[in-house]
Design a protein around this motif. Structure first.
Motif, PDB file in Angstrom:
ATOM      1  N   LYS A   1      -1.872  -7.112  21.370  1.00  0.00           N
ATOM      2  CA  LYS A   1      -1.651  -5.939  22.202  1.00  0.00           C
ATOM      3  C   LYS A   1      -0.620  -5.064  21.498  1.00  0.00           C
ATOM      4  O   LYS A   1       0.002  -5.464  20.527  1.00  0.00           O
ATOM      5  N   ALA A   2      -0.474  -3.832  21.986  1.00  0.00           N
ATOM      6  CA  ALA A   2       0.487  -2.924  21.361  1.00  0.00           C
ATOM      7  C   ALA A   2       1.907  -3.434  21.552  1.00  0.00           C
ATOM      8  O   ALA A   2       2.266  -3.930  22.614  1.00  0.00           O
ATOM      9  N   TYR A   3       2.694  -3.320  20.524  1.00  0.00           N
ATOM     10  CA  TYR A   3       4.090  -3.732  20.575  1.00  0.00           C
ATOM     11  C   TYR A   3       4.974  -2.505  20.733  1.00  0.00           C
ATOM     12  O   TYR A   3       4.778  -1.496  20.051  1.00  0.00           O
ATOM     13  N   ASN A   4       5.941  -2.618  21.624  1.00  0.00           N
ATOM     14  CA  ASN A   4       6.862  -1.505  21.842  1.00  0.00           C
ATOM     15  C   ASN A   4       7.643  -1.208  20.574  1.00  0.00           C
ATOM     16  O   ASN A   4       8.106  -2.105  19.887  1.00  0.00           O
ATOM     17  N   GLY A   5       7.738   0.090  20.275  1.00  0.00           N
ATOM     18  CA  GLY A   5       8.544   0.513  19.148  1.00  0.00           C
ATOM     19  C   GLY A   5       7.823   0.507  17.821  1.00  0.00           C
ATOM     20  O   GLY A   5       8.395   0.886  16.812  1.00  0.00           O
ATOM     21  N   ILE A   6       6.556   0.055  17.795  1.00  0.00           N
ATOM     22  CA  ILE A   6       5.788   0.028  16.549  1.00  0.00           C
ATOM     23  C   ILE A   6       4.644   1.020  16.660  1.00  0.00           C
ATOM     24  O   ILE A   6       3.766   0.883  17.500  1.00  0.00           O
ATOM     25  N   GLN A   7       4.672   2.036  15.839  1.00  0.00           N
ATOM     26  CA  GLN A   7       3.678   3.118  15.889  1.00  0.00           C
ATOM     27  C   GLN A   7       2.315   2.635  15.423  1.00  0.00           C
ATOM     28  O   GLN A   7       2.205   1.896  14.450  1.00  0.00           O
TER      29      GLN A   7
ATOM     30  N   SER B   1      -1.742   3.476  14.106  1.00  0.00           N
ATOM     31  CA  SER B   1      -2.373   4.452  13.217  1.00  0.00           C
ATOM     32  C   SER B   1      -2.932   5.635  14.001  1.00  0.00           C
ATOM     33  O   SER B   1      -3.096   6.728  13.463  1.00  0.00           O
ATOM     34  N   TYR B   2      -3.249   5.410  15.271  1.00  0.00           N
ATOM     35  CA  TYR B   2      -3.793   6.472  16.119  1.00  0.00           C
ATOM     36  C   TYR B   2      -2.709   7.397  16.675  1.00  0.00           C
ATOM     37  O   TYR B   2      -2.979   8.556  16.979  1.00  0.00           O
ATOM     38  N   GLY B   3      -1.509   6.845  16.843  1.00  0.00           N
ATOM     39  CA  GLY B   3      -0.456   7.563  17.558  1.00  0.00           C
ATOM     40  C   GLY B   3      -0.484   7.243  19.033  1.00  0.00           C
ATOM     41  O   GLY B   3       0.304   7.771  19.815  1.00  0.00           O
ATOM     42  N   TYR B   4      -1.399   6.353  19.432  1.00  0.00           N
ATOM     43  CA  TYR B   4      -1.544   5.909  20.812  1.00  0.00           C
ATOM     44  C   TYR B   4      -2.380   4.639  20.797  1.00  0.00           C
ATOM     45  O   TYR B   4      -2.878   4.217  19.742  1.00  0.00           O
ATOM     46  N   VAL B   5      -2.542   4.031  21.956  1.00  0.00           N
ATOM     47  CA  VAL B   5      -3.441   2.889  22.083  1.00  0.00           C
ATOM     48  C   VAL B   5      -4.768   3.403  22.644  1.00  0.00           C
ATOM     49  O   VAL B   5      -4.803   3.949  23.743  1.00  0.00           O
ATOM     50  N   PRO B   6      -5.869   3.288  21.898  1.00  0.00           N
ATOM     51  CA  PRO B   6      -7.147   3.814  22.377  1.00  0.00           C
ATOM     52  C   PRO B   6      -7.544   3.225  23.723  1.00  0.00           C
ATOM     53  O   PRO B   6      -7.279   2.056  24.017  1.00  0.00           O
ATOM     54  N   SER B   7      -8.195   4.059  24.522  1.00  0.00           N
ATOM     55  CA  SER B   7      -8.645   3.639  25.843  1.00  0.00           C
ATOM     56  C   SER B   7      -9.846   2.704  25.728  1.00  0.00           C
ATOM     57  O   SER B   7     -10.870   3.067  25.138  1.00  0.00           O
ATOM     58  N   LYS B   8      -9.733   1.526  26.295  1.00  0.00           N
ATOM     59  CA  LYS B   8     -10.845   0.590  26.269  1.00  0.00           C
ATOM     60  C   LYS B   8     -11.975   1.068  27.167  1.00  0.00           C
ATOM     61  O   LYS B   8     -13.158   0.905  26.843  1.00  0.00           O
ATOM     62  N   GLY B   9     -11.618   1.681  28.310  1.00  0.00           N
ATOM     63  CA  GLY B   9     -12.635   2.194  29.220  1.00  0.00           C
ATOM     64  C   GLY B   9     -13.492   3.257  28.562  1.00  0.00           C
ATOM     65  O   GLY B   9     -14.723   3.250  28.685  1.00  0.00           O
ATOM     66  N   ALA B  10     -12.850   4.186  27.835  1.00  0.00           N
ATOM     67  CA  ALA B  10     -13.593   5.237  27.138  1.00  0.00           C
ATOM     68  C   ALA B  10     -14.457   4.634  26.045  1.00  0.00           C
ATOM     69  O   ALA B  10     -15.612   5.038  25.846  1.00  0.00           O
ATOM     70  N   GLY B  11     -13.904   3.650  25.320  1.00  0.00           N
ATOM     71  CA  GLY B  11     -14.670   3.015  24.256  1.00  0.00           C
ATOM     72  C   GLY B  11     -15.932   2.347  24.780  1.00  0.00           C
ATOM     73  O   GLY B  11     -17.025   2.527  24.228  1.00  0.00           O
ATOM     74  N   VAL B  12     -15.792   1.597  25.858  1.00  0.00           N
ATOM     75  CA  VAL B  12     -16.952   0.914  26.442  1.00  0.00           C
ATOM     76  C   VAL B  12     -17.958   1.935  26.971  1.00  0.00           C
ATOM     77  O   VAL B  12     -19.168   1.791  26.781  1.00  0.00           O
ATOM     78  N   ALA B  13     -17.455   2.980  27.631  1.00  0.00           N
ATOM     79  CA  ALA B  13     -18.346   3.993  28.202  1.00  0.00           C
ATOM     80  C   ALA B  13     -19.192   4.668  27.136  1.00  0.00           C
ATOM     81  O   ALA B  13     -20.413   4.818  27.287  1.00  0.00           O
ATOM     82  N   PHE B  14     -18.570   5.058  26.035  1.00  0.00           N
ATOM     83  CA  PHE B  14     -19.325   5.736  24.984  1.00  0.00           C
ATOM     84  C   PHE B  14     -20.229   4.771  24.215  1.00  0.00           C
ATOM     85  O   PHE B  14     -21.298   5.179  23.739  1.00  0.00           O
ATOM     86  N   CYS B  15     -19.827   3.505  24.107  1.00  0.00           N
ATOM     87  CA  CYS B  15     -20.727   2.510  23.516  1.00  0.00           C
ATOM     88  C   CYS B  15     -22.006   2.405  24.343  1.00  0.00           C
ATOM     89  O   CYS B  15     -23.117   2.349  23.797  1.00  0.00           O
ATOM     90  N   VAL B  16     -21.846   2.379  25.648  1.00  0.00           N
ATOM     91  CA  VAL B  16     -23.005   2.287  26.542  1.00  0.00           C
ATOM     92  C   VAL B  16     -23.860   3.544  26.438  1.00  0.00           C
ATOM     93  O   VAL B  16     -25.094   3.474  26.315  1.00  0.00           O
ATOM     94  N   LEU B  17     -23.218   4.726  26.471  1.00  0.00           N
ATOM     95  CA  LEU B  17     -23.960   5.984  26.434  1.00  0.00           C
ATOM     96  C   LEU B  17     -24.744   6.150  25.133  1.00  0.00           C
ATOM     97  O   LEU B  17     -25.938   6.482  25.141  1.00  0.00           O
ATOM     98  N   PHE B  18     -24.086   5.923  24.003  1.00  0.00           N
ATOM     99  CA  PHE B  18     -24.778   6.069  22.724  1.00  0.00           C
ATOM    100  C   PHE B  18     -25.813   4.960  22.523  1.00  0.00           C
ATOM    101  O   PHE B  18     -26.864   5.190  21.909  1.00  0.00           O
ATOM    102  N   GLY B  19     -25.532   3.775  23.061  1.00  0.00           N
ATOM    103  CA  GLY B  19     -26.506   2.698  22.980  1.00  0.00           C
ATOM    104  C   GLY B  19     -27.768   3.013  23.760  1.00  0.00           C
ATOM    105  O   GLY B  19     -28.883   2.803  23.280  1.00  0.00           O
TER     106      GLY B  19
END
Length: 299
Positions: free
Chosen positions: A14-20, A22-40
């Motif tokens: 999981k993301a660790y506090n204080g460690i940046q 590569s994205y500058g954020y933690v990607p949303s898992k909900g968005a990732g799953v949603a778009f995987c389903v849509l494109f699939g």
């Protein structure tokens, strides 16, 4: 990123506090799953549609969906561990090049229009459209993929500098943007010629209007996405756009699912008959009176 932190040691983390990340954020898992389903779903539908209607050239839409699916799977993976360099490399290399397959399908579609309406409707032959614009797509794909590979490998190195890869990616996207702009010009020229030949009414109602509207919407979405990615990468890896996921979701993910999904609803196999006369009733005024008569299209 801390010099003492090795992202590869924390796969599944999981993301660790204080460690940046590569994205500058933690990607949303909900968005990732949603778009995987849509494109699939879009990919499966496109496979069924081009197989059913034997429109094999439409397979490029399915390939593009598969590439998008890989990219969003990488982002979903990153939601569990945003320091995973493999997941980051997958998503950045695939999502930057996926639209190339969608534009290829649109290029072929305009070529089909020219075949149906006749060579006088364009200053380029359908084969030249394919050679010129698909070659431009391949060049854009190679440039962007190379830049993405350089940037992702450098970003996973605490001492790396991803700037050279970023500039390469920007060059590839700008090249794609120029290519799309030239294609838009050619499309406008096609419709102006259609209008001069008195055939514009063939695009104002029925399946012709529906398919043309789908093409215009898809090109617009790809154009918006290309502009966004150009500005995003030009700002650098710490810029405002690239470090705020909502812009990526709205201006890349949503734009791309619309760009390819619209052809699930308005599939060329249904709306683009192979019989030109079925596609083209066309009309003109006779030179002797104001009556309207049907004429045979020139193919």
């Amino acid at each position: 990123m801390s010099d003492q932190f090795d992202p590869n040691l924390y796969i599944g983390c999981k993301a660790y506090n204080g460690i940046q990340t590569s994205y500058g954020y933690v990607p949303s898992k909900g968005a990732g799953v949603a778009f995987c389903v849509l494109f699939g779903l879009s990919m499966v539908a496109h496979i069924a549609q081009f197989w059913w209607k034997r429109t094999w050239w439409c397979s490029v839409f399915a390939v593009g969906c598969f590439v998008e699916l890989l990219g969003w799977a990488g982002r979903t993976w990153s939601a569990d561990c945003p320091y995973n360099s493999n997941a980051f490399m997958i998503q950045i290399s695939t999502l930057i090049i996926a639209p190339v397959f969608f534009t290829a399908g649109i290029y072929v579609l305009l070529g089909r229009y020219i075949q149906i309406f006749g060579k006088e409707t364009s200053f380029l032959t359908p084969k030249l459209y394919l050679w010129i614009f698909c070659t431009c797509d391949v060049i854009s794909l190679v440039i962007q993929a190379a830049g993405g590979g350089i940037a992702s490998s450098e970003s996973s190195d605490p001492h790396g500098n991803p700037d050279s890869g970023t500039h390469t990616m920007v060059a590839g996207i700008v090249f794609q943007l120029i290519s799309i702009s030239v294609f838009v010009y050619c499309t406008i020229d096609f419709f102006l010629r259609i209008k001069r030949l008195g055939q514009l009414q063939s695009f104002t109602h029925g399946p012709r209007a529906t398919l043309t509207g789908a093409m215009v919407l898809s090109v617009l979405c790809i154009y918006i996405r290309s502009i966004y990615r150009t500005v995003e990468l030009a700002q650098g890896w710490t810029g405002y756009l690239i470090t705020h996921e909502s812009y990526f979701i709205g201006l890349d993910g949503i734009m791309m699912i619309i760009a390819v999904g619209v052809f699930n609803v308005c599939h060329p196999g249904w709306l683009l008959p192979s019989n030109s006369e079925a596609f083209l009733p066309q009309y003109r005024k006779t030179s002797t009176n104001s009556d309207v008569e049907m004429i045979r299209p020139r193919v």
